[in-house]
Design a protein around this motif. Structure first.
Motif, PDB file in Angstrom:
ATOM      1  N   LEU A 297       6.117  -0.762  -6.975  1.00 10.16           N
ATOM      2  CA  LEU A 297       5.557  -0.841  -5.631  1.00 10.16           C
ATOM      3  C   LEU A 297       5.838  -2.190  -4.980  1.00 10.16           C
ATOM      4  CD1 LEU A 297       2.088   0.876  -6.216  1.00 10.16           C
ATOM      5  CD2 LEU A 297       4.062   1.839  -5.008  1.00 10.16           C
ATOM      6  N   LYS A 298       5.975  -3.228  -5.815  1.00  8.98           N
ATOM      7  CA  LYS A 298       6.237  -4.568  -5.289  1.00  8.98           C
ATOM      8  C   LYS A 298       7.701  -4.774  -4.909  1.00  8.98           C
ATOM      9  CE  LYS A 298       2.569  -7.054  -7.774  1.00  8.98           C
ATOM     10  NZ  LYS A 298       2.286  -8.097  -8.802  1.00  8.98           N
ATOM     11  N   ARG A 301      11.936  -1.030  -1.913  1.00  7.15           N
ATOM     12  CA  ARG A 301      11.763  -1.072  -0.461  1.00  7.15           C
ATOM     13  C   ARG A 301      11.185   0.229   0.082  1.00  7.15           C
ATOM     14  NH1 ARG A 301      16.657  -3.208   3.154  1.00  7.15           N
ATOM     15  NH2 ARG A 301      16.052  -5.058   1.954  1.00  7.15           N
ATOM     16  N   GLY A 304       7.602   0.419  -0.790  1.00  7.91           N
ATOM     17  CA  GLY A 304       6.875  -0.579  -0.021  1.00  7.91           C
ATOM     18  C   GLY A 304       6.532  -0.115   1.383  1.00  7.91           C
ATOM     19  N   VAL A 309       0.486   1.360   0.686  1.00  3.54           N
ATOM     20  CA  VAL A 309       0.940   0.029   0.286  1.00  3.54           C
ATOM     21  C   VAL A 309       0.797  -0.941   1.455  1.00  3.54           C
ATOM     22  CG1 VAL A 309       2.901  -1.333  -0.510  1.00  3.54           C
ATOM     23  CG2 VAL A 309       2.489   0.952  -1.467  1.00  3.54           C
ATOM     24  N   ARG A 310       1.255  -0.534   2.615  1.00  5.62           N
ATOM     25  CA  ARG A 310       1.214  -1.411   3.780  1.00  5.62           C
ATOM     26  C   ARG A 310      -0.212  -1.749   4.203  1.00  5.62           C
ATOM     27  NH1 ARG A 310       2.421   0.902   7.912  1.00  5.62           N
ATOM     28  NH2 ARG A 310       3.065   3.023   7.302  1.00  5.62           N
ATOM     29  N   LEU A 385      -0.531  -6.453  -3.790  1.00  4.35           N
ATOM     30  CA  LEU A 385       0.926  -6.265  -3.830  1.00  4.35           C
ATOM     31  C   LEU A 385       1.644  -7.266  -2.940  1.00  4.35           C
ATOM     32  CD1 LEU A 385       1.002  -2.350  -3.663  1.00  4.35           C
ATOM     33  CD2 LEU A 385       1.301  -3.789  -5.680  1.00  4.35           C
TER      34      LEU A 385
END
Length: 385
Positions: A297-298, A301, A304, A309-310, A385
């Motif tokens: 997740l880190k 792209r 992400g 996640v955002r 994250l």
């Protein structure tokens, strides 16, 4: 309330278990009066339909197969164990089994009965000389147990083998297997009351989770996904449980639902397309190089760009599977998930306190803090994250 959490379902399961456990002496618990008090026996029917005559109650047992020793701890019979398989003697870098956090040092010093996942060594068992062998396996998997296997072990050792399927909380059939296994083990140990207590606790806990969210309409249900689910080892973000029980209990919409009932590896592109509002990560994934699902997740792209996640809605759950299912952790995870998704429905719940209440009931001690420390204290928390 769902069917599996209803009083009718619980009654039916308990009646089935009692019938299966009933012996040939009228009520299943009547002793053979031709024996002395020290050697009396009862005859039972185990979870695989086999008729077995056993000492009543046994003074020494061994447990073979994934999760079998966990059930013995649930029934407070751990002091009867006189031998263990090799996983109980290993030094684990991360101990994913709450029962082993409490009793691991006790079990580690016991003699060896064979390899893990039910690969028994009859000669080693004979040398130890337990009065009863409990043996379990998971239905529909490579680690299932058959009546013929149990018969063969009994013939080789001359020791009564009581076998049953481990079951699960995923559906009615596997839940009935689980309750039958607990009831049969309770009958053998003379701990029928404790077996009924464990079954009732599970049913009441599930009912509480369901009742808190039962009136949430489909339009109000949060979309969720669990990744990094352990399954015969640690896995990355694509490893999931399409029928993850806590999601069902709290009326969350699992975006991977419909891909089976056990385990699935999903396409990363599908996860991106589903774009669930909340991501939950099984922290067993941390044992992978690079942090497993969290590392993905880190650094990925596409991942992400997921909304969860955002917007900072990625959360850690304590491991669901480690040498079969940690049911106490499944229930505890349910309260954290419910509190995270629907805080107004769980305003009276502190998930950590609730987890320790659950751990204490099942394994005798409040081990959340110790257990969570093994996973970098990411359990029941937002993952940065």
């Amino acid at each position: 309330m769902s069917k599996i959490g209803s009083p009718l379902f619980l009654t039916a399961v308990l009646l089935t278990a009692l019938v299966l456990a009933a012996g040939c002496s009228g009520n299943g618990a009547a002793p053979d009066t031709g024996k002395s008090a020290e050697t009396r026996t009862i005859t039972i029917t185990d979870g695989l339909g086999r008729t077995v005559t056993i000492p009543s109650p046994p003074e020494s047992v061994v447990c073979s197969g994934s999760g079998c020793l966990r059930y013995l701890v649930y029934l407070q019979g751990q002091d009867l164990v006189v031998g263990v398989d090799d996983i109980e003697k290993e030094d684990q870098s991360v101990e994913g089994r709450p029962y082993a956090l409490v009793y691991g040092s006790q079990f580690k010093d016991l003699p060896l009965i064979g390899e893990f996942r039910g690969k028994d060594d009859p000669e080693k068992i004979l040398a130890i000389g337990p009065q009863v062998i409990f043996k379990t396996g998971s239905s529909g998997s490579a680690y299932s147990i058959s009546a013929s296997e149990a018969d063969k072990l009994q013939e080789k050792t001359g020791i009564p083998v009581v076998a049953f399927s481990y079951g699960s909380l995923r559906n009615d059939a596997e839940k009935a297997e689980m309750y039958t296994g607990l009831s049969v083990m309770g009958m053998v140990l003379g701990k029928e009351d404790r077996a009924r207590e464990v079954v009732s606790y599970i049913e009441e806990t599930i009912a509480d989770l369901e009742n808190r969210t039962a009136d949430i309409p489909p339009s109000g249900q949060k979309t969720v996904y669990i990744g990094g689910v352990s399954y015969a080892g640690s896995h990355g973000i694509i490893s999931t449980e399409p029928a993850y029980p806590p999601f069902t209990w709290v009326n969350a919409r699992n975006v991977a639902a419909g891909l089976g009932t056990v385990h699935a590896d999903v396409a990363k592109e599908a996860l991106v397309d589903w774009d669930p509002g909340y991501l939950f990560i099984d922290l067993g994934t941390l044992q992978m190089d690079g942090g497993g699902a969290i590392g993905e997740l880190k650094t990925d792209r596409a991942l992400g760009g997921l909304t969860a996640v955002r917007e900072g809605r990625v959360y850690g759950l304590l491991p669901y599977n480690f040498y079969s299912t940690n049911y106490e952790t499944v229930l505890a995870n349910g309260y954290f998930i419910g509190k995270t998704l629907y805080p107004d429905r769980f305003e009276d719940i502190d998930p950590v306190e609730k987890a320790d209440e659950i751990y204490t009931f099942f394994v005798g001690e409040p081990v959340f803090e110790e257990h969570n420390a093994e996973y970098q204290n990411m359990g029941f928390a937002e993952i940065p994250l």
